[in-house]
Write an enzyme that holds these catalytic residues in place. Structure first.
Site, PDB file in Angstrom:
ATOM      1  N   GLU A   1       0.828  -1.192   0.000  1.00  0.00           N
ATOM      2  CA  GLU A   1       0.000   0.000   0.000  1.00  0.00           C
ATOM      3  C   GLU A   1       0.865   1.245   0.000  1.00  0.00           C
ATOM      4  O   GLU A   1       1.906   1.307   0.666  1.00  0.00           O
ATOM      5  CB  GLU A   1      -0.889   0.015   1.241  1.00  0.00           C
ATOM      6  CG  GLU A   1      -1.737  -1.229   1.314  1.00  0.00           C
ATOM      7  CD  GLU A   1      -3.087  -0.998   1.935  1.00  0.00           C
ATOM      8  OE1 GLU A   1      -3.224  -0.034   2.706  1.00  0.00           O
ATOM      9  OE2 GLU A   1      -4.002  -1.768   1.635  1.00  0.00           O
TER      10      GLU A   1
ATOM     11  N   CYS B   1       3.318   8.428   1.218  1.00  0.00           N
ATOM     12  CA  CYS B   1       3.703   7.493   2.274  1.00  0.00           C
ATOM     13  C   CYS B   1       4.032   6.148   1.619  1.00  0.00           C
ATOM     14  O   CYS B   1       3.213   5.581   0.903  1.00  0.00           O
ATOM     15  CB  CYS B   1       2.556   7.358   3.277  1.00  0.00           C
ATOM     16  SG  CYS B   1       2.921   6.213   4.613  1.00  0.00           S
TER      17      CYS B   1
ATOM     18  N   CYS C   1       4.672  -6.805   8.295  1.00  0.00           N
ATOM     19  CA  CYS C   1       5.690  -6.327   9.229  1.00  0.00           C
ATOM     20  C   CYS C   1       5.824  -7.320  10.382  1.00  0.00           C
ATOM     21  O   CYS C   1       4.845  -7.918  10.821  1.00  0.00           O
ATOM     22  CB  CYS C   1       5.303  -4.960   9.781  1.00  0.00           C
ATOM     23  SG  CYS C   1       6.605  -4.213  10.788  1.00  0.00           S
TER      24      CYS C   1
ATOM     25  N   CYS D   1       3.764  -4.010  16.646  1.00  0.00           N
ATOM     26  CA  CYS D   1       3.234  -2.931  17.487  1.00  0.00           C
ATOM     27  C   CYS D   1       1.749  -3.229  17.710  1.00  0.00           C
ATOM     28  O   CYS D   1       1.022  -3.535  16.759  1.00  0.00           O
ATOM     29  CB  CYS D   1       3.415  -1.581  16.794  1.00  0.00           C
ATOM     30  SG  CYS D   1       5.139  -1.210  16.422  1.00  0.00           S
TER      31      CYS D   1
ATOM     32  N   CYS E   1      -1.227  -1.465  15.669  1.00  0.00           N
ATOM     33  CA  CYS E   1      -1.050  -1.318  14.221  1.00  0.00           C
ATOM     34  C   CYS E   1      -1.698  -2.468  13.457  1.00  0.00           C
ATOM     35  O   CYS E   1      -1.457  -3.642  13.745  1.00  0.00           O
ATOM     36  CB  CYS E   1       0.436  -1.257  13.903  1.00  0.00           C
ATOM     37  SG  CYS E   1       0.787  -1.270  12.136  1.00  0.00           S
TER      38      CYS E   1
ATOM     39  N   CYS F   1      -2.400   6.453   9.438  1.00  0.00           N
ATOM     40  CA  CYS F   1      -1.277   5.765  10.080  1.00  0.00           C
ATOM     41  C   CYS F   1      -1.738   4.520  10.810  1.00  0.00           C
ATOM     42  O   CYS F   1      -2.718   4.544  11.550  1.00  0.00           O
ATOM     43  CB  CYS F   1      -0.625   6.694  11.086  1.00  0.00           C
ATOM     44  SG  CYS F   1       0.251   8.010  10.293  1.00  0.00           S
TER      45      CYS F   1
HETATM   46  S1  SF4 Z   1       3.748   0.557  13.376  1.00  0.00           S
HETATM   47 FE1  SF4 Z   1       3.112  -1.283  12.224  1.00  0.00          FE
HETATM   48  S2  SF4 Z   1       4.274  -1.194  10.294  1.00  0.00           S
HETATM   49 FE2  SF4 Z   1       5.285   0.231  11.757  1.00  0.00          FE
HETATM   50  S3  SF4 Z   1       6.883  -0.999  12.759  1.00  0.00           S
HETATM   51 FE3  SF4 Z   1       5.058  -1.158  14.069  1.00  0.00          FE
HETATM   52  S4  SF4 Z   1       4.005  -3.031  13.346  1.00  0.00           S
HETATM   53 FE4  SF4 Z   1       5.474  -2.434  11.756  1.00  0.00          FE
END
Ligand code: SF4
Length: 407
Positions: A119, A156, A163, A167, A170, A390
């Site tokens: 994306e 972006c 990933c 986090c 996220c 975000c």
């Molecule tokens: S915010 Fe999401 S994309 Fe960014 S490092 Fe953390 S888990 Fe990965």
């Protein structure tokens, strides 16, 4: 000569360029090779090296997406390159989601045999996160005269499919890591979006933020390879680029060694006032706690007027109190860094167990942090209605009411 993971494997054998396709049936992308590497390709096809520069111009400046349309090269050369299995191979926009606020989210096909997409987001007026080096303030009026409404656009960019950092707030983390993107796949997102909006590089001001899917510093070589392509071949300024990391110390230390001519600005995704809270919302903090991250950041030699950005996502009832704002202020002051803080109200996502901050909480946090003497900016949520904001990037393909999707 270094080739990224997904680029064709090219070796020098008996002084002749030999290309070995990584996938038998697929053609090899020229997009992603720099001018020197393209020169090696054309020399291998029996042409003088300066043709490599023409090829680079066509791929990165004129943004030609089809080998047969590169008319600065002779037809026999184009045919020879095609016969040898080369194609332009730039990642292409497969689907567009348009927000009511003008933001566009793209599914970009990587072009690999795995058919994966990432994306990329276009924000026509940025998101209010000031540039960090003072340029955002002084340039605003001047550049508005040059090219009107597009002068503050921000793209972006994603660096990985999914990933691994996990986090807790996220949506991308839910995918896990599927694979790294190559340098060409990262730079290709930018060139495809510039092309879609007919951006004149050099005349129009476009900011890049490497804050899309993935952790750039866990795909360091390809991420920096993409930055070098974007600076040296596309002509974008590294001072208009910001890379955000969750605090990968090994990557920050490598980044500190990069020459300033090709180094983006640095943002640290902080998101908590102390290790206890940060380890809860960002488990990576258990490996690299805040002080260790700050020690690494202090090794990055800043340009005059440059500041490090601390990104801070406000989670309702978890990281958004005024006392926490003061604690963040003390933390940032203690680092001794030229710094600013960008606040982002958390964007909701399905299956993520957090709440948005209550009305007024972001402003109270901003005021309390500002009172500590820290420059603080609130990033406006862009494209929330199309999952472009975000932490919302998860290759969401379904149409939602009010969302325009085009192919
Ligand atoms: S915010 Fe999401 S994309 Fe960014 S490092 Fe953390 S888990 Fe990965």
């Amino acid at each position: 000569m270094k080739y990224s993971r997904l680029s064709p494997i090219v070796t020098q054998k008996n002084s002749k360029l030999v290309r070995i396709d990584s996938e038998k049936s697929s053609r090899s992308p020229l997009f992603g090779l720099d001018a020197a590497e393209l020169a090696a390709v054309v020399v291998g096809a029996g042409e003088p090296a300066f043709r490599g520069r023409q090829l680079a111009q066509a791929l990165y400046r004129q943004r030609v997406a089809d080998l047969d349309a590169i008319t600065t090269l002779s037809k026999p050369l184009r045919q020879r390159l095609a016969a040898e299995g080369w194609q332009v191979g730039r990642p292409g926009i497969a689907q567009v989601f348009q927000s009511v606020d003008g933001t566009e989210r793209y599914l970009v096909g990587c072009g690999g045999a795995d058919g994966l997409t990432v994306e990329t987001v276009w924000m026509p007026e940025g998101d209010g996160g000031e540039a960090g080096d003072g340029s955002g303030i002084e340039a605003e009026g001047a550049e508005a005269n040059v090219s009107g409404s597009r002068t503050r656009a921000t793209i972006c960019v994603s660096s990985q499919v999914g990933c691994a950092v996990n986090c807790q707030f996220c949506l991308t983390a839910k995918l896990g890591l599927q694979r790294n993107l190559s340098a060409g796949e990262i730079a290709g997102q930018v060139v495809s979006v510039l092309d879609r909006h007919s951006v004149e590089v050099g005349r129009e001001r476009v900011n890049l933020v490497f804050m899309g899917m993935g952790e750039p510093f866990l795909n360091y070589a390809n991420f920096m390879g993409a930055v070098r392509l974007l600076v040296n071949e596309v002509g974008l300024s590294p001072q208009r680029m910001t890379v955000s990391t969750s605090g990968i110390v090994s990557g920050i230390e490598q980044f500190a060694l990069e020459p300033p001519e090709v180094r983006p600005k640095l943002a640290i995704s902080l998101n908590a006032p102390n290790d206890k809270v940060r380890s809860q919302v960002m488990p990576i903090n258990r490996k690299w706690p805040i002080e260790t991250v700050m020690d690494a950041v202090r090794k990055v030699k800043l340009r005059p007027r440059e500041r490090v950005t601390f990104e801070y996502v406000l989670l309702g009832g978890v990281t958004d109190s005024e006392e926490q704002a003061r604690e963040v202020g003390r933390l940032v002051r203690r680092t001794g860094l030229a710094a600013k803080v960008n606040l982002i109200a958390w964007n909701p996502g399905p299956g993520i167990p957090y709440e948005m901050p209550e009305a007024g909480a972001v402003d109270r946090f901003r005021v309390a942090l500002g009172a500590e003497g820290i420059p603080v900016y609130v990033r406006r949520p862009r494209g929330r209605d199309i999952f472009a904001a975000c932490g919302q990037l998860k290759r969401t393909v379904e149409d939602r009411p009010g969302v325009t999707s085009t192919k």
